[in-house]
Design a protein around this motif. Structure first.
Motif, short mmCIF file in Angstrom:
data_model
loop_
_atom_site.label_atom_id
_atom_site.label_comp_id
_atom_site.label_asym_id
_atom_site.label_seq_id
_atom_site.Cartn_x
_atom_site.Cartn_y
_atom_site.Cartn_z
N VAL A 183 0.86 -1.18 0.00
CA VAL A 183 0.00 0.00 0.00
C VAL A 183 0.89 1.23 0.00
N VAL A 184 0.71 2.08 -1.00
CA VAL A 184 1.48 3.32 -1.10
C VAL A 184 0.61 4.44 -0.53
N GLY A 185 1.00 4.98 0.62
CA GLY A 185 0.21 5.99 1.30
C GLY A 185 -0.35 5.44 2.60
N ALA A 186 -0.05 6.11 3.72
CA ALA A 186 -0.39 5.55 5.03
C ALA A 186 -1.40 6.39 5.80
N ARG A 187 -2.10 7.31 5.13
CA ARG A 187 -3.05 8.12 5.87
C ARG A 187 -4.41 7.42 5.94
N CYS A 188 -5.50 8.17 5.86
CA CYS A 188 -6.80 7.60 6.25
C CYS A 188 -7.39 6.65 5.22
N ALA A 189 -6.79 6.48 4.06
CA ALA A 189 -7.20 5.41 3.15
C ALA A 189 -6.27 4.21 3.26
N GLY A 190 -4.96 4.47 3.32
CA GLY A 190 -4.00 3.38 3.25
C GLY A 190 -3.84 2.56 4.51
N SER A 191 -3.71 3.21 5.66
CA SER A 191 -3.48 2.45 6.89
C SER A 191 -4.66 1.56 7.27
N PRO A 192 -5.92 2.06 7.19
CA PRO A 192 -7.03 1.14 7.49
C PRO A 192 -7.07 -0.07 6.54
N LEU A 193 -6.79 0.15 5.26
CA LEU A 193 -6.76 -0.95 4.31
C LEU A 193 -5.71 -1.98 4.74
N ALA A 194 -4.50 -1.48 5.07
CA ALA A 194 -3.43 -2.38 5.49
C ALA A 194 -3.81 -3.11 6.78
N MET A 195 -4.40 -2.41 7.72
CA MET A 195 -4.81 -3.02 8.98
C MET A 195 -5.81 -4.14 8.75
N ASP B 235 -15.28 8.70 3.30
CA ASP B 235 -15.25 7.86 2.10
C ASP B 235 -13.99 7.02 2.05
N ALA B 236 -12.86 7.57 2.49
CA ALA B 236 -11.62 6.80 2.50
C ALA B 236 -11.75 5.58 3.41
N LEU B 237 -12.38 5.75 4.57
CA LEU B 237 -12.58 4.63 5.48
C LEU B 237 -13.57 3.62 4.93
N VAL B 238 -14.69 4.12 4.43
CA VAL B 238 -15.75 3.23 3.94
C VAL B 238 -15.27 2.41 2.75
N TYR B 239 -14.69 3.07 1.75
CA TYR B 239 -14.32 2.33 0.54
C TYR B 239 -12.99 1.62 0.69
N GLY B 240 -12.17 2.02 1.67
CA GLY B 240 -11.00 1.23 2.01
C GLY B 240 -11.41 -0.13 2.55
N GLU B 241 -12.49 -0.16 3.33
CA GLU B 241 -13.01 -1.42 3.83
C GLU B 241 -13.55 -2.29 2.69
N VAL B 242 -14.25 -1.66 1.74
CA VAL B 242 -14.74 -2.42 0.59
C VAL B 242 -13.58 -3.03 -0.19
N LEU B 243 -12.53 -2.25 -0.41
CA LEU B 243 -11.38 -2.77 -1.15
C LEU B 243 -10.70 -3.89 -0.37
N ALA B 244 -10.61 -3.76 0.95
CA ALA B 244 -10.00 -4.82 1.75
C ALA B 244 -10.77 -6.13 1.58
N ASP B 245 -12.09 -6.06 1.60
CA ASP B 245 -12.90 -7.26 1.42
C ASP B 245 -12.67 -7.88 0.04
N GLN B 246 -12.59 -7.05 -0.98
CA GLN B 246 -12.42 -7.56 -2.34
C GLN B 246 -11.01 -8.12 -2.55
N LEU B 247 -10.01 -7.46 -1.99
CA LEU B 247 -8.65 -8.00 -2.10
C LEU B 247 -8.54 -9.34 -1.37
#
Length: 412
Positions: A6-18, A299-311
């Motif tokens: 994940v490139v970018g660790a702010r409110c989209a990247g870190s939740p996705l990584a977590m 939106d970063a939090l909500v759609y980061g969660e969607v992407l995590a599920d799909q990945l």
């Protein structure tokens, strides 16, 4: 070899990584910044965004930072005033944390989940194999170069996304930006959340954040930017004086600015292709809209969660990973269209007659206020709120005469 970089660790990247790390995947997060560090932001989190933090076990940590809760919203749009709040997903208060606080909390959460985080790493290129992205290369603080490989790479690196540029992700549904913003932080104000738009295409906002301070902001059309910059302090104060003189007096007499005024000249509103062979974009990297409605963080939090599920579906073999990530993009685009269109419209600081008619009706009854603030908080979809049968209930509750009722922006 990582599962995901994940490139970018702010409110989209870190939740996705977590979220991916919690599912057992090997994740690397890189960011050119070090944390804690600041970035321009509205700070505001809607109920659906706060609900994500609660679900992930992070809300108590945010509350413990001392950020002031927001339990009532005050909106005024060209003379129509709406005051209230609506519980959404069990959330009965929201927050506007400093990004030095929120982003650091999210980075720590990613590390705690097992993701590796490298700060001060600047991505300079992508690695490719057989037409797929398979890693990143870049430099660390001392200038040395490093490469990392993964099954998938996600750009969560903001509106000037390096990953998006390197994969040549095309822009679409582009809407011109309307305004510029100046903001700073103030001591000495005892205000609730306020968002007031005047008749002369100007707006001010104020809401509490950390350290008993308020974020205070003004917005004006882009064609006034050069004039505004000739005397930023005086013009900033003037917006308050002209829209709400009593607020202007309180800002002048009681407010003490603690940091310099910051300007935001956002790029155009856009969607960007956000899924391809071995790569995806999330947050402002793939979908950006004006800060007026404050939906960026949520939106970063909500759609980061969607992407995590799909990945996870792709990495676990439930379905081909590229198809799974394309489904993330479809879901994001479908669910965010109403917010995107509404934001582009209202950020012009002059609503068409249809929206003024609806807002006026919503302001005139408890039902209307509840439904309006459910819409604002993410608990009611725009298609539902603006459906003719729903508008009829608002008009009836407000006593709007049949001849004054409007059901479409096309009538404006």
């Amino acid at each position: 070899m990582y599962d995901v970089i994940v490139v970018g660790a702010r409110c989209a990247g870190s939740p996705l990584a977590m979220l991916l790390a919690r599912k057992g995947h090997r994740v690397l997060v890189v960011d050119r910044s070090t944390f804690p560090s600041d970035t321009v932001s509205t700070h505001y989190m809607h109920q659906v965004g706060v609900a994500r933090l609660k679900e992930w076990g992070l809300l108590d940590k945010l509350v413990a930072t001392g950020v002031t809760p927001i339990r009532r919203l005050n909106f005024s749009y060209t003379g129509i005033t709406l005051r209230g709040f609506a519980e959404v997903e069990g959330i009965d208060e929201v927050y506007a944390p400093r990004r030095t606080v929120l982003d650091n909390l999210l980075v720590d959460a990613a590390r705690a989940a097992g993701a590796e985080v490298i700060e001060g790493f600047t991505v300079t290129g992508l690695l490719w194999q057989d037409g797929r992205v398979c890693g990143v290369k870049g430099t660390v603080a001392d200038g040395s170069e490093q490469e990392f490989r993964a099954s998938f790479v996600v750009g969560a690196d903001g509106r000037n996304s390096t990953v998006g540029d390197l994969v040549d992700a095309e822009y679409h549904t582009v809407r011109p930006a309307s305004c510029f913003v100046y903001y700073s932080y103030y001591d000495g104000l005892d205000w609730e959340f306020h968002h007031w738009t005047g008749f002369d295409k100007q707006q001010f906002g104020a809401w509490p954040t950390n350290d008993n301070q308020h974020l205070v902001t003004v917005m004006r059309p882009l064609d006034r930017f050069a004039e505004f910059r000739t005397d930023v302090d005086a013009n900033f104060q003037q917006v308050f004086d002209q829209i709400m003189p009593e607020f202007g007096a309180q800002l002048r007499d009681n407010g003490k600015r603690t940091e310099q005024l910051r300007s935001m000249r956002y790029p155009d509103n856009y969607y960007r292709r956000s899924a391809g062979p071995g790569w995806a974009l999330v947050g402002d990297a793939g979908y950006h809209k004006d800060p007026f409605t404050g939906w960026g963080i949520s939106d970063a939090l909500v759609y980061g969660e969607v992407l995590a599920d799909q990945l996870h579906a792709g990495l676990s073999g439930e379905q081909p990973i590229d198809a799974a990530v394309r489904e993330y993009e479809r879901i994001r685009d479908e669910r965010s269209t109403d917010t995107f269109n509404f934001t582009c419209m209202i950020s012009e600081l002059k609503a068409p007659p249809f929206y003024e008619t609806v807002f006026r009706a919503a302001s005139a009854s408890e039902l209307g206020l509840t439904q309006f603030f459910r819409l604002i908080g993410g608990g009611l979809h725009g298609k539902e709120f603006f459906a003719p049968e729903h508008l009829d209930t608002l008009y009836t509750a407000a006593g709007t005469p049949a001849g004054e009722r409007m059901y479409s922006a096309d009538e404006s």
